[in-house]
Design an enzyme around this catalytic site. Structure first.
Site, PDB file in Angstrom:
ATOM      1  CG  ASP A 520       6.970   6.974  -2.626  1.00  0.00           C
ATOM      2  OD1 ASP A 520       7.209   6.513  -1.504  1.00  0.00           O
ATOM      3  OD2 ASP A 520       7.362   6.456  -3.687  1.00  0.00           O
ATOM      4  CG  ASP A 714       7.584   4.942  -7.573  1.00  0.00           C
ATOM      5  OD1 ASP A 714       7.315   4.964  -6.353  1.00  0.00           O
ATOM      6  OD2 ASP A 714       8.569   4.351  -8.035  1.00  0.00           O
ATOM      7  CG  ASP A 718       3.332   5.411  -3.397  1.00  0.00           C
ATOM      8  OD1 ASP A 718       3.513   5.571  -2.182  1.00  0.00           O
ATOM      9  OD2 ASP A 718       4.251   5.336  -4.230  1.00  0.00           O
TER      10      ASP A 718
END
Lengths: 819, 66
Positions: A520, A714, A718
């Site tokens: 990410d 985080d 996700d």
């Protein structure tokens, strides 16, 4: 907690009163910032929080806290102590959920305290009965930071207790993990008792075996000693050892070969043989070996269990510190209530800095919201009257009023959480390495035992069965059963000390194989916060801008102040400051008129040269948000704001490439920004504007190609992808939802721990293989001796602990994680 | 034989007593938290009405410091 490691000022020394020198705060010992230095004050504090706490401690006569405190410990600054009102603690709904009371009015409340870090904290918190009238007792568990407060309901309320703890520097939340905690405590105690009893049995069985080996005993004595051994073995098998038989039974029922099957088989066969031999007064008994096996295997299980739980605990405590209250408007008055109390149609106030408690629509005011948690978008999104706002977003600009539309599980974030749970349920079952091996092992040993019996029936029919059973006992996979849990527990423990919390040992096995790593962007590769990345033009203006923006709540204002602090520019005072929401700010610093803000706002108050126009375009091309700065009616500089890469990101990406992993960036942020980051890092595959659902899809696509997929991120966006991936890794600063679904949590900042995780996993797998090799070598030697009929109890009793001891030593001496 | 006839039952009693003591210790929670009590032992004054200590803070003596 705010552990600070760079504090150099020694505590205890009286602060020197000279401004500019490093003056230590009276409470926490951290340097007092220049803005709070006052030559006339008797005591100096680094922040209002420390001031409040210090005075609360003194007022209660508890200064001994400062003597008890360990100065070598991490310094903790009680940010904002004495500010929160804890009104929700006095709500009847709160009492219903969190307080346990008996008929006499004696109540019990478990609170999770922040900032607990040393023995002095235990002392201070347990002095609570001296501070608050009505508190009967306070007990603090320093490891978990959970305090159990007993109080008299008639004379004190939970809110008063919480406020008192807050004033002492320990902001608190109700501890939510209580039912779980009770369950775990019982589980722990059961394990401990099992280990203690099996240890006692093993020791005593060994003593009676020693006497037998000494020889020269009368038949009566020998029978007595064998009978004793049998007694201890039966106790060990029936009480602590029954778990192996239960495990073997359930494994047979589900037709999967489990490590418990060979263990149970060896234990049962050995005990029956020993009992028979005791009865007839001849032949071997293996009581000391059998009880030792039970003891060692139980120790291995307990160690494994504890280590895995420690990671769970740490994650849960982090989850417990996320706020759970909302400011409900009732008759134009704000009430702090638990979010569970909100209903559709309620109006709530969301102040700047607050997290939005429920999905809703703005009904008054306008502000900007940081939705990076939900979508990964790094730029705050503006919302005015009538615009929808999702729960979990952070209000970064001004107070607004919301009308609640949906709460709890019906919010967008709630639906994402449901997606998480669904993905977790469909995750393929983990085949453990040890169980895979156990399957082949059981078949091999059984075949060998049958062969041994057949061979010996021809040569020595009387002892054939005995030789076969000797084989079963010495090849009992004790070292194998101990090797895996211990190697994994040692690695997980080392990892935890290095700030890497691994929830399950099998995760390490999957991380060791090269595969696809999906990263990410926001908060993972970048810091996840707005920063001043570049300043084009007259750099001297920064100090003046910081002065104007000093009191601003906007992310840009805070970033300006942070940039000035980083450049060590002394803070000056600004006059006539005016903040215009969504546009910028104006003010006067030492007679200089400063205007800072968007291009339109600054151009309305000052003239801008074509050069400034070019600089502004340059910032936009680099994917940065430009902010103009004007002094005395003339634009003099352009600052570019963005979410910069973490310092260690390029090195981490390079290291992951070197380990043979395929990298890809999947982010919810704008595609041009994602592309720019990918190019800078040298990652070829990058995808922007990815929704949580799209991230799950990306994970599935990569899995479909047969690769092991590791998702690193985080945010809540996700979380669902974590569950779908083979391994989900949450980085420091992660959202609660993603912590729950991640397999690994990195509690240290940056991407360095991520590389350590992959390298450590690889080393751990190597250790596992080596342990297997060693224990199989022992089994081959011992099995060979047994087939040859050369095994006697003494050899078995020596070989068994020796093999266990060597794998234990190998496991603990190997450097898997950290230095 | 005769001496073993006495010694062995006595030894068994000891074992049983040790196991019982251990089980009791675990069940009453004495093994639950092995860290905090080690810190607590350093504190010279105990608090709480259950222990019969007065509510008056004993740390008052140092209140004039600073």
């Amino acid at each position: 907690m705010t552990p600070v490691t760079d504090a150099t000022t020694p505590r205890g020394a009286r602060p020197a009163r000279t401004a500019g020198a490093d003056v230590a705060c009276e409470h926490c010992g951290l340097p007092v910032p220049a803005g709070r230095l006052d030559p006339d004050a008797e005591l100096l504090f680094c922040c209002a929080g420390c001031d409040t706490v210090h005075h609360a401690i003194r007022a209660a006569g508890l200064e001994r806290y400062y003597d008890l405190r360990d100065d070598a410990d991490d310094r903790v600054r009680p940010d904002g102590a004495g500010v929160r009102r804890y009104a929700e603690f006095d709500d009847p709904a709160f009492r219903e959920v969190h307080v346990v009371a008996d008929a006499t009015g004696r109540a019990r409340l478990d609170l999770y305290l922040e900032n607990v870090h040393c023995a002095a904290c235990v002392w201070l918190v347990e002095r609570l009965p001296l501070v608050v009238e009505g508190v009967i007792e306070a007990r603090l568990d320093a490891r978990t930071g959970v305090a159990r407060v007993e109080y008299d309901e008639g004379s004190v309320s939970p809110g008063e207790i919480a406020r008192a703890l807050d004033r002492l520097g320990y902001p608190c939340r109700p501890y939510r993990g209580l039912p779980m905690e009770e369950h775990r405590r019982r589980e722990d105690r059961r394990h401990l008792i099992a280990i203690g009893v099996s240890g006692a049995c093993a020791g005593n069985a060994m003593v009676s075996a020693f006497a037998l080996w000494g020889g020269a005993l009368s038949p009566g004595h020998a029978l007595l000693l064998r009978g004793l051994g049998l007694l201890f073995t039966l106790v060990a098998l029936v009480w602590p050892g029954r778990v192996f038989f239960q495990g073997a039974l359930s494994s047979l029922r589900t037709r999967t070969m489990h490590m418990d099957v060979p263990v149970a088989l060896a234990l049962a066969a050995g005990t029956l043989q020993g009992a028979w031999n005791t009865w007839r007064g001849a032949g071997e008994t293996y009581f000391e070996s059998i009880t030792a096996v039970v003891f060692l295997l139980l120790v291995g299980r307990f160690v494994q269990h504890r280590q895995q739980r420690r990671a769970h605990d740490a994650v849960e405590l982090l989850a417990a510190v996320t706020p759970a209250t909302a400011r409900l408007l009732r008759d134009e008055e704000e009430h702090e209530v638990p979010v569970e109390a909100l209903a559709r149609g309620d109006r709530v106030v969301v102040r700047a800095g607050d997290r939005v408690p429920a999905d809703g629509r703005v009904v008054a005011g306008s502000s900007r919201f940081d939705v990076s948690l939900l979508t990964g978008e790094s730029r705050p999104v503006a919302a005015g009257e009538g615009d929808p706002v999702a729960a979990g977003a952070v209000n970064v600009a001004a107070a607004v009023r919301l009308e609640v539309e949906s709460t709890g599980a019906e919010t967008r974030i709630g639906r994402v959480m449901e997606l998480v749970e669904r993905s977790a349920r469909t995750r393929p079952p983990i085949v453990r390495l040890a169980d895979r091996l156990a399957h082949g092992f059981v078949v091999a040993v059984l075949a060998l035992a049958i062969v041994t019996a057949l061979v010996w029936i021809r040569r020595d029919p009387a002892n054939a069965v005995e030789h076969a059973i000797a084989l079963l006992i010495v090849t009992c996979p004790c070292a194998l059963g101990l090797a895996t849990p211990l190697a994994i527990a040692a690695a997980v423990g080392r990892a935890a000390r290095a700030g890497i919390l691994v929830k399950g040992g099998e995760v390490l096995e999957r991380l060791a194989r090269p595969g696809v790593v999906l990263l990410d962007k926001t908060g993972t590769l970048t810091r996840g916060e707005v920063r001043m990345v570049s300043l084009d033009g007259d750099r001297g203006v920064l100090g003046d801008v910081a002065a104007v923006e000093a009191e601003g709540t906007h992310a840009i204002a805070r970033a300006f102040v942070a940039a000035a602090d980083d450049a060590s520019i002394p803070r000056t005072a600004a006059r006539d400051v005016e903040h215009v929401l969504g546009h910028g700010a104006r003010g006067t610093v030492d007679g200089r008129a400063i205007v800072v803000g968007s291009g339109r706002f600054v151009r309305a108050h000052a003239s801008a040269s074509p050069e400034i126009d070019d600089r502004e375009r340059g910032m936009l091309d680099r994917g940065l948000s430009p902010v103009l700065i004007a002094r005395d009616g003339q634009a003099v500089a352009v600052a570019g704001f963005g979410d910069p890469l973490r310092d260690d990101a390029p090195a981490a990406v390079e290291a992951l490439h070197a380990l043979g992993h395929e990298l890809a960036i999947v982010s919810g942020d704008h595609p041009t920004i994602v592309r720019a980051v990918a190019d800078e890092l040298g990652v070829t595959r990058a995808e922007g504007s990815a929704s949580p659902e799209r991230k799950v899809e990306a994970v599935r696509e990569a899995r479909a190609r047969g690769a092991a997929v590791v998702m690193v991120g985080d945010g809540v966006n996700d979380a669902a992808a974590f569950s779908g991936a083979d391994v989900g890794v949450a980085v420091q600063g992660s959202a609660e939802a993603s912590l729950a679904s991640a397999d690994v949590f990195l509690s240290r900042e940056g991407l360095g721990p991520l590389v350590e995780l992959f390298e450590g996993a690889r080393r751990t797998t190597a250790v596992l293989r080596r342990n297997f090799a060693v224990s199989i070598l022992y089994n081959v030697v011992a099995g060979g001796l047994a087939v040859a009929g050369e095994i006697d109890p003494l050899v078995a009793a020596v070989l068994m602990p020796l093999s266990s001891l060597s794998v234990v030593t190998l496991s603990y001496r190997s450097r898997t994680f950290g230095a | 034989m005769s001496i073993l006839g006495i010694a062995v039952p006595v030894a068994l009693l000891f074992v049983a007593a040790a196991i019982a003591a251990f089980v009791w210790a675990v069940r009453t929670g004495q093994m639950d938290d092995l860290e905090t009590p080690a810190m607590r032992v350093l504190h010279d004054d105990e608090v709480g009405s259950e222990r019969g200590v007065s509510r008056r803070p004993s740390g008052r003596r140092s209140a004039d410091r600073g």
